[in-house]
Design an enzyme around this catalytic site. Sequence first.
Site, PDB file in Angstrom:
ATOM      1  N   HIS A  67       0.767  -1.175  -0.122  1.00 51.22           N
ATOM      2  CA  HIS A  67      -0.058  -0.134   0.003  1.00 51.22           C
ATOM      3  C   HIS A  67       1.001   1.277  -0.032  1.00 51.22           C
ATOM      4  O   HIS A  67       1.649   1.301   0.749  1.00 51.22           O
ATOM      5  CB  HIS A  67      -0.919  -0.208   1.187  1.00 51.22           C
ATOM      6  CG  HIS A  67      -2.016   1.249   1.256  1.00 51.22           C
ATOM      7  ND1 HIS A  67      -3.056   1.334   0.657  1.00 51.22           N
ATOM      8  CD2 HIS A  67      -1.779   2.391   1.792  1.00 51.22           C
ATOM      9  CE1 HIS A  67      -3.433   2.442   0.712  1.00 51.22           C
ATOM     10  NE2 HIS A  67      -2.625   3.241   1.392  1.00 51.22           N
ATOM     11  N   ASP A  78     -14.583   3.690   7.858  1.00 47.72           N
ATOM     12  CA  ASP A  78     -13.362   4.452   7.262  1.00 47.72           C
ATOM     13  C   ASP A  78     -14.240   5.152   6.005  1.00 47.72           C
ATOM     14  O   ASP A  78     -13.756   6.146   5.815  1.00 47.72           O
ATOM     15  CB  ASP A  78     -12.516   3.622   6.665  1.00 47.72           C
ATOM     16  CG  ASP A  78     -11.408   4.434   5.999  1.00 47.72           C
ATOM     17  OD1 ASP A  78     -10.682   5.165   6.803  1.00 47.72           O
ATOM     18  OD2 ASP A  78     -11.055   4.327   4.818  1.00 47.72           O
ATOM     19  N   ARG A 114     -13.336  13.447   6.798  1.00 49.69           N
ATOM     20  CA  ARG A 114     -12.200  14.274   7.077  1.00 49.69           C
ATOM     21  C   ARG A 114     -11.720  15.062   5.786  1.00 49.69           C
ATOM     22  O   ARG A 114     -10.965  16.086   6.060  1.00 49.69           O
ATOM     23  CB  ARG A 114     -11.181  13.060   7.371  1.00 49.69           C
ATOM     24  CG  ARG A 114     -11.084  12.359   8.607  1.00 49.69           C
ATOM     25  CD  ARG A 114     -10.354  11.069   8.814  1.00 49.69           C
ATOM     26  NE  ARG A 114      -9.016  11.510   8.504  1.00 49.69           N
ATOM     27  CZ  ARG A 114      -8.180  10.451   7.872  1.00 49.69           C
ATOM     28  NH1 ARG A 114      -8.562   9.216   7.494  1.00 49.69           N
ATOM     29  NH2 ARG A 114      -6.891  10.706   7.480  1.00 49.69           N
ATOM     30  N   SER A 148      -7.054   4.670   9.291  1.00 49.99           N
ATOM     31  CA  SER A 148      -7.904   4.330   8.089  1.00 49.99           C
ATOM     32  C   SER A 148      -7.052   3.695   7.174  1.00 49.99           C
ATOM     33  O   SER A 148      -7.739   2.501   6.542  1.00 49.99           O
ATOM     34  CB  SER A 148      -7.861   5.874   7.454  1.00 49.99           C
ATOM     35  OG  SER A 148      -8.308   5.851   6.138  1.00 49.99           O
ATOM     36  N   LYS A 183      -8.426  -0.903   6.447  1.00 48.03           N
ATOM     37  CA  LYS A 183      -8.607  -1.435   5.080  1.00 48.03           C
ATOM     38  C   LYS A 183      -7.857  -2.804   4.808  1.00 48.03           C
ATOM     39  O   LYS A 183      -8.206  -3.637   4.450  1.00 48.03           O
ATOM     40  CB  LYS A 183      -8.725  -0.432   4.104  1.00 48.03           C
ATOM     41  CG  LYS A 183      -9.775   0.501   4.212  1.00 48.03           C
ATOM     42  CD  LYS A 183      -9.655   1.525   3.266  1.00 48.03           C
ATOM     43  CE  LYS A 183      -8.656   2.586   3.590  1.00 48.03           C
ATOM     44  NZ  LYS A 183      -8.715   3.969   3.088  1.00 48.03           N
TER      45      LYS A 183
HETATM   46  N1  URA Z   1      -5.281   7.191   2.376  1.00 44.59           N
HETATM   47  C1  URA Z   1      -6.222   6.503   3.165  1.00 44.59           C
HETATM   48  O1  URA Z   1      -6.863   5.450   2.799  1.00 44.59           O
HETATM   49  N2  URA Z   1      -6.628   7.034   4.306  1.00 44.59           N
HETATM   50  C2  URA Z   1      -6.016   8.315   4.701  1.00 44.59           C
HETATM   51  O2  URA Z   1      -6.435   8.668   5.966  1.00 44.59           O
HETATM   52  C3  URA Z   1      -5.045   8.581   3.838  1.00 44.59           C
HETATM   53  C4  URA Z   1      -4.599   8.310   2.610  1.00 44.59           C
END
Ligand code: URA
Length: 429
Positions: free
Chosen positions: A86, A165, A172, A187, A191
């Site tokens: 990621h 999220d 956010r 966040s 995931k």
């Molecule tokens: N990517 C995400 O999935 N969440 C964040 O808070 C910032 C970048």
Amino acid sequence: MSEPFAAVEIIGAKRDNCVLTDPQIDWIVDAYTRGIVADEQMSALLMAILLNGMNGHEISRWTDAMVNSGKRMSWSKLRVPTVDKHSTGGVGDKITLPLAPLVAACGAAVPQLSGRGLGHTGGTLDKLESIPGWRASLTNAEMLKVLQECGAVICAAGADLAPADKKLYALRDVTGTVPAISLIASSIMSKKIAEGTSALVLDVKAGSGAFISDPEQAKLLARTMVDLGNRSGVKTRALVTAMDVPLGLTAGNALEVRESVEVLAGGGPADVVELTILLAREMLELVGVTSKDPATALKDGSAMDHWRRMISAQGGDPDAKLPTAKETQQVFAETDGLLTKMDAMKVGVAAWLLGAGRSRQGEKVQAAAGIEMHAKPGEMVKKGAPLFTLHSDEPERFTRSLAALDGAVSISTSNEKVERLPLIVARIE
Ligand code: URA
């Protein structure tokens, strides 16, 4: 049923810099997902968290609460270990495209749930959607089938993956509460934990084009996410990498697919190739699959074979001509000299203004829009030589994009040093 807490108590506790209890965290995340806590209350809490932070235990509990808001996927039917990568996002960061099939070609399975671009950073799904026919939405059964047949799958997360999220991120985004280490870490990791991968390599970006520009803060974000992953049973490590300069020579959806295919064909820009191979080696080492080196899989065509199968399995035509923009415009060097700086944020914003990105969720992006870079910091340029080619279907976009590029590059006629971060800033285990 009456609720065990009032949101205002929890907001007040964080405002006064208190540590939130486990039941408070579990309840507020769940109650917000169910619609019991209002957006304005959650906004106030997010701002209090941004200003006062959360300790390691609070972040871990908050992450678990987000994972538990939805379903956790499982890949136990696969015979090979799963590993994912990621990136926290950047300009020209197309690494996932060559990396997933490359790691699959070396013997591990890559279940990659990706996102769309927002603002100046591109999104993997937007890039792949520039391939005619390619489909981002798969059912869980389809995802498993592509993984079993191709070794890698890149698709959109379903609605039941960390739904807390989805709501929190959207909030956010409009309340100025994205750049908080605790909130970014929870966040992303919620995931990735819910995705069910057994191992994860994080590419945490530092520099002007990243969410967190300061390399020391990026290291802290990396450490926070590595600890969250390992605590949840996902073997996790991180590279903190440079995002002060765009990656590669393209920023924009179809342009980046073209560059990724060049890498899979054994060519492509040196920084993209180097980072792809380094991340692949980290991923394979983490799951103990070391029979084939990624550099070999790029040269012998096996990574390309996996790419072609993966694209076809999701309805895409790997041989189709990629879309090209209706109009282009070039920017030329104003003097001879050494290119010492290229600001990733300015290039990202310029590509976005050409139509490569979106400013609101759900907006359509232009597949062919974006920027090609003809030189990078460290190279000598000649007066009048092209520095950038801008691509867009709407020529009226060029004026604002050119304004965003103002000051993006520095060309030195003296012996000035190149100002840039090393490609790999740190490695965190
Ligand atoms: N990517 C995400 O999935 N969440 C964040 O808070 C910032 C970048």
